[in-house]
Design a protein around this motif. Structure first.
Motif, mmCIF file in Angstrom:
data_model
loop_
_atom_site.group_PDB
_atom_site.id
_atom_site.type_symbol
_atom_site.label_atom_id
_atom_site.label_comp_id
_atom_site.label_asym_id
_atom_site.label_seq_id
_atom_site.Cartn_x
_atom_site.Cartn_y
_atom_site.Cartn_z
ATOM 1 N N SER A 123 16.936 -18.179 55.741
ATOM 2 C CA SER A 123 16.979 -16.758 56.108
ATOM 3 C C SER A 123 15.633 -16.270 56.638
ATOM 4 N N THR A 124 14.597 -17.098 56.509
ATOM 5 C CA THR A 124 13.274 -16.728 57.010
ATOM 6 C C THR A 124 12.690 -17.881 57.814
ATOM 7 N N TYR A 152 20.035 -9.470 67.221
ATOM 8 C CA TYR A 152 19.990 -10.930 67.107
ATOM 9 C C TYR A 152 19.210 -11.380 65.884
ATOM 10 N N LEU A 153 18.427 -10.496 65.318
ATOM 11 C CA LEU A 153 17.638 -10.797 64.127
ATOM 12 C C LEU A 153 17.865 -9.708 63.089
ATOM 13 N N GLY A 154 17.532 -10.040 61.853
ATOM 14 C CA GLY A 154 17.681 -9.084 60.758
ATOM 15 C C GLY A 154 18.901 -9.389 59.916
ATOM 16 N N ARG A 155 19.427 -8.390 59.289
ATOM 17 C CA ARG A 155 20.595 -8.568 58.431
ATOM 18 C C ARG A 155 21.872 -8.565 59.262
ATOM 19 N N ASN A 156 22.803 -9.458 58.887
ATOM 20 C CA ASN A 156 24.124 -9.503 59.510
ATOM 21 C C ASN A 156 24.026 -9.694 61.038
ATOM 22 N N VAL A 157 23.403 -10.790 61.425
ATOM 23 C CA VAL A 157 23.190 -11.095 62.846
ATOM 24 C C VAL A 157 24.515 -11.106 63.602
ATOM 25 N N LEU A 158 24.644 -10.241 64.590
ATOM 26 C CA LEU A 158 25.834 -10.148 65.437
ATOM 27 C C LEU A 158 27.124 -10.049 64.615
ATOM 28 N N GLY A 159 27.029 -9.405 63.446
ATOM 29 C CA GLY A 159 28.204 -9.213 62.608
ATOM 30 C C GLY A 159 28.712 -10.473 61.934
ATOM 31 N N SER A 160 27.871 -11.511 61.872
ATOM 32 C CA SER A 160 28.297 -12.807 61.327
ATOM 33 C C SER A 160 28.120 -12.925 59.822
ATOM 34 N N GLY A 161 27.401 -11.981 59.238
ATOM 35 C CA GLY A 161 27.093 -12.103 57.817
ATOM 36 C C GLY A 161 25.858 -12.936 57.548
ATOM 37 N N VAL A 162 25.230 -13.428 58.594
ATOM 38 C CA VAL A 162 24.034 -14.271 58.470
ATOM 39 C C VAL A 162 22.788 -13.398 58.609
ATOM 40 N N ASP A 163 21.804 -13.625 57.739
ATOM 41 C CA ASP A 163 20.538 -12.896 57.798
ATOM 42 C C ASP A 163 19.434 -13.842 58.259
ATOM 43 N N VAL A 164 18.685 -13.441 59.274
ATOM 44 C CA VAL A 164 17.557 -14.245 59.758
ATOM 45 C C VAL A 164 16.398 -13.322 60.108
ATOM 46 N N ASP A 165 15.236 -13.616 59.534
ATOM 47 C CA ASP A 165 14.008 -12.899 59.873
ATOM 48 C C ASP A 165 12.989 -13.887 60.431
ATOM 49 N N ILE A 166 12.194 -13.432 61.399
ATOM 50 C CA ILE A 166 11.152 -14.263 61.993
ATOM 51 C C ILE A 166 9.796 -13.608 61.755
#
Length: 439
Positions: A123-124, A152-166
């Motif tokens: 997630s990071t 494209y980044l942050g919580r719930n990327v593109l409504g996928s439920g996936v969280d990614v921070d850079i």
């Protein structure tokens, strides 16, 4: 010399570089930007890893380790956080592909980071940039902000439920931090020095958690692999070295720069594209992967520039930093400058590298000044033998490569320095030597 057809260029990573404001999200999306991310999110993380494995994508940072296999080493369901770290500390003399890539197409890297983080369930992610390249650091920060704003980044990327921070991190500017475990120590706030392995980063990396460390170009290639498929990627390159890559051509050539071509292209073909060695001169020696790879000569013009071909020729593909030198270059002086760099950049952790690189410099300086003798060449090789394979990381090994290879191909030039009393390539010194001999 046999004539060979010029290999086609393959503008994939560089496809947006000629666009207006190529670094912007708008320019990137106009040429399939973030479509790979949409495709990846429609797959499971394991399917993404399998696809990258099947593509044959190998690390573009130097070692050429299979990217998908490295991702597959991360343990799953272990209850620990996972991290992705992008090594953007481009410090190898002659290497200059990642910085242009991040300047011209930072979103190519950002998209690759999101896909890779999703695949390894991180997630990071961290992008570790060399501290001196402030312009690159700022451009990456701007691209990351655009990606956050676009969802494209942050919580719930593109409504996928996936969280990614850079997190974009500026290093302090040390060559040793290009070594992946030294980079991790630096990222944690410690002095950058290599770690003892095992444990490897996949088990205990950043903050002692499972970590994948990939080069900028490796991660930037992931979106096009996911979007176009493994077979498309394997249609370029060679059987064991699939795909296209960025070759950095510098030195005594008419048109130095970045040339994106399939793996397996030859230096002869790249020179044809770049206008050849500068007018009125001829190739003397060159590096296939930066200054830490053994030198090659004009007899190696037709060696396929892939991992196997360059290895069979006695060198390493490394970062594909093709430094070209013509007949006006003193090979001993060039090797001395490189060795001074390695001695300066040694972290000092291990004795073979800390002491060995110092004495390599002293020996080379003595030889370049024309004060050496035949036994100094044997001593130089003995020093290299005591460093190679005995240093804590690959810095020591890399420092010996230009020395041993240059002695292999240009021993007579080393001898000429102490038989003529100085560098035969120095026009002032040559005149002095000639006058002294006349008297």
């Amino acid at each position: 010399m046999t004539e060979q057809p010029t290999a086609p260029l393959t503008p994939v990573l560089s496809r947006t570089w000629d666009s207006d404001r190529s670094w912007s999200l708008e320019a990137y999306k106009a040429k399939d930007g973030y479509r790979g991310l949409h495709a990846a999110l429609a797959m499971s993380p394991d399917e993404v890893i399998a696809l990258v494995k099947d593509s044959g994508l190998r690390g573009r940072g130097g070692a050429g380790f299979p990217t998908g296999m490295k991702w597959g080493f991360i343990p799953q369901n272990d209850g620990k956080p996972h991290y992705l770290v992008v090594n953007a500390d481009e410090s190898e003399p002659g290497t200059c592909k990642d910085i242009p890539l991040m300047m011209a197409a930072p979103h190519q890297l950002v998209e690759g980071v999101i896909i890779a983080a999703y695949a390894i369930r991180a997630s990071t992610a961290f992008i570790y940039v060399r501290g001196e390249v402030v312009h690159v650091y700022r451009r990456l920060l701007a691209a990351v902000r655009e990606a956050y704003d676009a969802g494209y980044l942050g919580r719930n990327v593109l409504g996928s439920g996936v969280d990614v921070d850079i997190v974009v991190h500026a290093g302090a500017g040390a060559y040793i931090c290009g070594e992946e475990t030294a980079l991790l120590d630096s990222l944690e706030g410690y002095r950058g020095q290599p770690r003892l392995r095992p444990p490897f980063p996949a088990i205990a990396g950043l903050y002692s958690a499972p970590t994948v460390i990939n080069n900028v170009e490796s991660i930037s290639t992931v979106p096009v692999v996911v979007l176009n498929g493994a077979d498309w990627f394997k249609s370029m390159g060679t059987e064991k070295s699939a795909g296209m890559t960025l070759y950095s051509l510098s030195g005594h050539v008419e048109r130095p720069g970045q040339y994106e071509a399939p793996l397996g292209v030859t230096l002869r073909q790249l020179l044809e594209m770049s206008g050849g060695v500068r007018a009125g001169h001829e190739l003397k020696f060159w590096t296939p992967g930066g200054s830490s790879t053994p030198l090659l000569t004009a007899e190696h013009l037709d060696v396929p520039l892939d991992y196997e071909g360059v290895g069979a020729a006695g060198s390493m593909l490394g970062t594909k930093a093709l430094q070209v030198f013509d007949e006006t270059t003193c090979v001993l002086r060039c090797v001395l400058r490189w060795t001074e760099f390695y001695a300066h950049e040694s972290c000092g952790k291990c004795t073979p590298c800390r002491e060995g690189t110092y004495w390599l410099v002293q020996s080379l300086r003595k030889l370049e000044a024309g004060e050496g003798a035949e036994e100094d060449l044997a001593r130089l090789l003995d020093l290299c033998d005591n460093i190679l394979g005995r240093s804590f990381c690959a810095l020591g090994d890399g420092a010996t490569s230009p020395i041993t290879s240059s002695l292999k191909y240009f021993r007579d030039e080393y001898v000429a320095h102490f038989t003529s009393g100085g560098c035969p390539f120095d026009p002032v010194a040559s005149t002095v030597f000639a006058g002294a001999l006349a008297r």
